[in-house]
Design an enzyme around this catalytic site. Sequence first.
Site, short mmCIF file in Angstrom:
data_model
loop_
_atom_site.label_atom_id
_atom_site.label_comp_id
_atom_site.label_asym_id
_atom_site.label_seq_id
_atom_site.Cartn_x
_atom_site.Cartn_y
_atom_site.Cartn_z
N CYS A 1 -1.85 -18.85 17.67
CA CYS A 1 -1.25 -17.36 17.75
C CYS A 1 -1.24 -17.34 15.81
CB CYS A 1 -0.72 -16.98 18.68
SG CYS A 1 0.75 -17.53 17.87
N CYS B 1 2.44 -18.84 15.07
CA CYS B 1 2.59 -19.68 15.43
C CYS B 1 1.83 -20.37 14.14
CB CYS B 1 2.00 -21.26 16.34
SG CYS B 1 2.90 -20.48 17.78
N HIS C 1 6.14 -21.28 22.06
CA HIS C 1 5.19 -21.70 22.53
C HIS C 1 4.14 -23.41 22.05
CE1 HIS C 1 2.67 -17.84 21.65
NE2 HIS C 1 3.72 -17.81 22.26
N GLU D 1 2.53 -25.10 20.09
CA GLU D 1 3.14 -25.03 18.53
C GLU D 1 4.82 -25.17 18.30
OE1 GLU D 1 -0.66 -22.79 18.81
OE2 GLU D 1 1.31 -22.47 19.15
#
Length: 192
Positions: free
Chosen positions: A100, A103, A69, A71
């Site tokens: 999410c 993360c 992701h 992040e």
Amino acid sequence: MEPWRPSPRNPMDRIDPNTFRFHFPNLLYASGRKLCYLCFQVETGDYFSCDDSDRGVFRNKVHPWARCHAEQCFLSWFRDQYPCRDEYYNVTWFLSWSPCPTCAEEVVEFLEEYRNLTLSIFTSRLYYFYHPNYQQGLRKLWDAGVQLDIMSCDDFEHCWDNFVDHKGMRFQRRNLLKDYDFLAAELQEILR
């Protein structure tokens, strides 16, 4: 169009204006927006100075099975770029989707590593905000000292000026703040 590949080592300098206009509006329902963009700036030292090498953009798919992701890309990049944990850092993220739960947990762990780092997250939209585990992830970030807010007009203009390859086009706010009031109220309710 080139296939998507996560690249935690190499952030993009800027994004296309049409990409920004499509992926960043405050929308309650954002169908077709399966990418997440993270625009970041890192200020270092006692005076929190920032230059162009301290900013960029990461991108990923928002699906839970995506390998990395946005992040996570930033965290990996930051650890390589700034290995010193004794210096002061002020980090700001502008996200097209809120983090999410996975993360959020990784960011909290990262903040435990870098105790002299402050993180501010301005998100355009709340990802699955009606799911309890996504709400819990946002609360964990808040409890860890992360400033969380929905992107405002000033935030959009800052992104346009610093992260969009606008080629001199003026910033226009139209349609960016469509569901701002609802999302801001929802985030405040989650963080209560």
